[in-house]
Design a protein around this motif. Sequence first.
Motif, PDB file in Angstrom:
ATOM      1  N   ARG A 101     -20.803  11.393  -8.127  1.00  0.00           N
ATOM      2  CA  ARG A 101     -19.590  10.451  -8.153  1.00  0.00           C
ATOM      3  C   ARG A 101     -18.479  11.036  -7.767  1.00  0.00           C
ATOM      4  N   TRP A 102     -18.159  12.561  -7.947  1.00  0.00           N
ATOM      5  CA  TRP A 102     -16.850  12.992  -7.734  1.00  0.00           C
ATOM      6  C   TRP A 102     -16.561  12.958  -6.450  1.00  0.00           C
ATOM      7  N   ASP A 144     -14.410  23.232 -12.182  1.00  0.00           N
ATOM      8  CA  ASP A 144     -14.107  22.054 -11.208  1.00  0.00           C
ATOM      9  C   ASP A 144     -15.201  20.886 -11.024  1.00  0.00           C
ATOM     10  N   GLY A 145     -16.605  21.442 -10.883  1.00  0.00           N
ATOM     11  CA  GLY A 145     -17.456  20.651 -10.360  1.00  0.00           C
ATOM     12  C   GLY A 145     -18.379  20.100 -11.505  1.00  0.00           C
ATOM     13  N   GLY A 146     -17.674  20.400 -13.001  1.00  0.00           N
ATOM     14  CA  GLY A 146     -18.623  20.059 -13.969  1.00  0.00           C
ATOM     15  C   GLY A 146     -18.183  18.974 -14.738  1.00  0.00           C
ATOM     16  N   SER A 188     -11.324  11.912 -16.761  1.00  0.00           N
ATOM     17  CA  SER A 188     -10.020  12.157 -15.973  1.00  0.00           C
ATOM     18  C   SER A 188      -8.575  11.261 -16.721  1.00  0.00           C
ATOM     19  N   THR A 189      -7.730  11.953 -16.810  1.00  0.00           N
ATOM     20  CA  THR A 189      -6.629  11.440 -17.154  1.00  0.00           C
ATOM     21  C   THR A 189      -5.663  11.395 -16.092  1.00  0.00           C
ATOM     22  N   ILE A 193     -13.198  10.952 -12.390  1.00  0.00           N
ATOM     23  CA  ILE A 193     -14.212  12.289 -12.805  1.00  0.00           C
ATOM     24  C   ILE A 193     -13.382  13.694 -12.233  1.00  0.00           C
ATOM     25  N   ASP A 194     -12.672  13.364 -11.106  1.00  0.00           N
ATOM     26  CA  ASP A 194     -11.825  14.585 -10.685  1.00  0.00           C
ATOM     27  C   ASP A 194     -10.555  14.846 -11.558  1.00  0.00           C
TER      28      ASP A 194
END
Length: 635
Positions: free
Chosen positions: A205-206, A252-254, A260-261, A267-268
Amino acid sequence: MTFTELLERRAIKKLAAIWIVIGLLIWSAACASAQPPVTEVVETLPAVEDETIDYLNPALSSEERAEDLLARMTLEEKLGQMTLIEKGSLVSGDIARYYLGGVLSGGGGYPAGYNSPDGWRDMVVEFQAEALDTRLGIPIIYGVDAVHGHNDVKGAVIFPHNIGLGAAANPALVEQIGEITALETSATAIKWNYAPVLAVVQDIRWGRTYESYGEDPELVGMLGEAYIRGLQGEDLSSPTSVAATAKHFVGDGGTIWGTSTTANYMIDQGDTIVDEETLREIHLAPYYPALEAGAKIVMISFSSWNGEKMHGHDYLINTVLKGEMGFDGFVVSDWQGIDQVADNFYDAVVQSVNAGVDMNMVPYNANLFIFSLQSAVENGDITEERINDAVRRILTVKFIMGLFEDPNLESLDTSIVGSAEHRAVAQEAVSQSLVLLQNENAALPIDKNATVFVAGVDADDIGVQCGGWTIEWQGRSGYITTGTTIVEGLEQIGGENVYYNRFGKFEQFGQQGDVGIVVIGESPYAEGVGDSDDLELSETDIALIERMRPQVDKLVIVLVSGRPLIITEQLPLADAWVAAWLPGTEGQGVASNLYGEHPFTGKLPVSWPRSIDQLPLNETGADPLFAFGYGLEID
Ligand code: GLC
């Protein structure tokens, strides 16, 4: 400019200064007739050629030269070296005014109004001239995201994004792609590339899934290492060698969906919530081969680990990366990444620099950053020792890169950018990246004499094929750069037998097509803008498939996307399904496989879920529609 020319230029400047001094002495002697004559002869300044300026001596080691230069620098000059500014934020004179260490083109940062290889070279050389004109003549390091070719430059060859290269899983090919990327990037006088991404994507979904080589740390490490070897070559000081940036350190990929804020990202830049063993096993693992391959620059991730922002993570940067792993290059922040570390900028600067960030991608306000840094040193919140450590690291890498000897890569020219030879390699990469998911009714390969009906707007769109990080940060659909669309590739092989109608309207032909090809997929996006938990095919795309079905004997679906899409229900509607990922400018590579001129060899670098609620697969343990490593071949 060569070392000799640099010295000559310095000699001229010194001689000019000497004549001015002598002139002033003569003038003052003439004016001061009442005073006693100057009793001592003014010492003649040592001739420049007699003076050994160690940092300008390439015979010395990069470490020795950095040490000599560091000792000559004022605090202001040191703080400037730690500052990386986006070129759009500069006004003339800023580079010299702030003694900037680096300048970058953010995504899409092409020269205003003139996006061509020569326009890029002229722009970078102009910035560099300002840096070379400062007291110590320290060259800037100019950086760009050339993540799938020199992708912001019109006319450059654009390779498949990393997820496609993960499907190809061919390190020799990736090394060659690194080499070509270095040739085309250095031709524009740029020696710093913010690539490769070493993310080990866990949740598709990232929005940055396509920037990852895949979900497996071994695969990511193998291809990341190959890319770095290709990009940097044997000797970083070679004009055609470009410095890699292993990114984004670490995890970064986990990140977890919903953590995410940043802006409206989901999610990024989120939070990677795992124990240290898992962080090391999955996300840290690819950095070992990357450092082994000679990476001298590491970029920090926006993401957090168990709630702590990576940009302020003293343990992972100082203790693990620089200590345990022995990383002796420099650490660069991501775009305003330090801002996210604390509520106020001063504390953020203190925490991230003390955590080990050496060069700061500010990227807008050099003045505020340098003022904050200077205040922190004056307040004792950041020690001079830490400043010296950061600047020493940066300077050492600049010396290793040969920037002082040949800052403008004078021997190179832009004629090789986008060459036919480079495009041939990109076409091969496209062919190796395709994954055949289903092939019933012997739909593939297509006979050259078959009547082929092609449908879908994405069949004729270079921008869609390239995806994000192409000409613009977010990419853009349409004819955004030179290349071959998928349907153009099909026409090159099938000639008159290929008919294209984007809406799938072939009724007027009054006959069945032997084969129908529907090209569907995702519109371009980059980073968190692409975060999505709606990966189903669109109603329009489903309708197109349904429209095409009765018009053709065999139906082939080609997916152009940055990640797996949810196709479970639609699978039975077509005979064959091909994952083409984001192939880049050489769409003829897709046609080559469909007509059987190149075999299907690609294997899934990420698991292909049946539905969204299976994600993240390694958490739910659900069985995917197609597993990691799946891919059909045609005998
Ligand atoms: C972006 C990305 C990073 C890129 C940098 C410079 O925000 O996170 O991958 O290198 O900014 O464009």
